[in-house]
Design a protein around this motif. Structure first.
Motif, PDB file in Angstrom:
ATOM      1  N   ALA A  82       0.826  -1.202   0.000  1.00 33.88           N
ATOM      2  CA  ALA A  82       0.000   0.000   0.000  1.00 33.88           C
ATOM      3  C   ALA A  82       0.864   1.257   0.000  1.00 33.88           C
ATOM      4  CB  ALA A  82      -0.925  -0.004   1.212  1.00 33.88           C
ATOM      5  N   TYR A 122      -3.578   8.353  -3.719  1.00 39.95           N
ATOM      6  CA  TYR A 122      -4.568   7.644  -2.907  1.00 39.95           C
ATOM      7  C   TYR A 122      -5.763   7.174  -3.749  1.00 39.95           C
ATOM      8  CZ  TYR A 122      -7.929   6.776   0.863  1.00 39.95           C
ATOM      9  OH  TYR A 122      -8.858   6.210   1.709  1.00 39.95           O
ATOM     10  N   MET A 182      -7.574  -1.548  -4.008  1.00 42.70           N
ATOM     11  CA  MET A 182      -7.320  -2.650  -3.078  1.00 42.70           C
ATOM     12  C   MET A 182      -6.909  -3.907  -3.850  1.00 42.70           C
ATOM     13  SD  MET A 182      -7.824  -1.330  -0.048  1.00 42.70           S
ATOM     14  CE  MET A 182      -8.543  -2.274   1.309  1.00 42.70           C
ATOM     15  N   LYS A 230      -9.953   1.316   2.463  1.00 41.10           N
ATOM     16  CA  LYS A 230      -8.699   1.941   2.042  1.00 41.10           C
ATOM     17  C   LYS A 230      -8.219   2.986   3.048  1.00 41.10           C
ATOM     18  CE  LYS A 230      -8.582   4.143  -1.972  1.00 41.10           C
ATOM     19  NZ  LYS A 230      -8.431   4.399  -3.430  1.00 41.10           N
TER      20      LYS A 230
END
Length: 216
Positions: free
Chosen positions: A23, A32, A37, A58
């Motif tokens: 991530a 972002y 995911m 998230k």
């Protein structure tokens, strides 16, 4: 806990760490909003279900990324960076060097750029960055300054004001120019020494006794 349970917990921790690392790469590379995911799960070599087992969404994953980048300043391990028994002229330069090295990490600068770039669409990211990241370092410094006030080494009844002045002055010279791609010409050691000496001149209750003022 049985051996099988311990092994399962260890494997779960390894997978969680892999997800957070993936991530971090995704957010800092793609931003972002553009990070999915699914892509994070694939990069971490785990199933999407595994990701959601650890992180409901998230935002929770972003919070884990922030926490991971600032783990050295969290209260359970960060106390070693600021030893309350040491006077400011000894403890503060050590802390400021550690903080400056931390702020110089590409991931940390990238995280702040992400928050600034996406705060209009995702204002919650600013809150997560402040609460899970920046506030950790400030909390350590606030606690240290409060302890020095109690010990009579500093006259600082408002520790956060003193912490803000110290860090703000240092960052203005050594950090924010790097966010604009500018070259730092100041000597970091001189800036740190002068900043600590200025704090002690303003808030100290005794003459300087250490090296912080010797370069000033």
């Amino acid at each position: 806990m049985s051996m099988s349970q311990a092994g399962s917990a260890a494997r779960g921790s390894v997978k969680r760490d892999a997800v957070v690392e993936a991530a971090t790469r995704a957010f800092l590379t793609h931003g972002y909003e553009a990070s999915s995911m699914d892509a994070i799960a694939a990069d971490a070599n785990v199933s999407k279900r595994t990701v959601y087992n650890h992180f409901p969404g998230k935002r929770e994953l972003f919070q884990a990324v922030v926490s991971g980048l600032y783990k050295d300043f969290q209260s359970d391990g960060g106390q070693s960076l600021l030893r309350h028994e040491q006077p400011p002229e000894q403890a503060l330069p050590v802390f400021l060097r550690s903080l400056l090295a931390h702020m110089g990490r590409p991931e940390v600068r990238g995280l702040l750029r992400l928050v600034i770039a996406e705060h209009q669409r995702f204002p919650e990211l600013s809150q997560d960055y402040l609460e899970g990241g920046k506030s950790q370092a400030y909390a350590l410094l606030d606690s240290y300054i409060a302890a020095q006030h109690t010990r009579g080494r500093l006259n600082a009844p408002e520790p956060h004001v003193v912490a803000t002045q110290l860090l703000g002055g240092m960052k203005e010279v050594l950090f924010w120019p790097t966010m604009l791609g500018l070259t730092i010409t100041a000597d970091p050691e001189r800036v740190i020494a002068d900043s600590v000496a200025a704090l002690i001149r303003t808030y100290g209750t005794a003459p300087l006794s250490g090296s912080a003022g010797s370069k000033g």
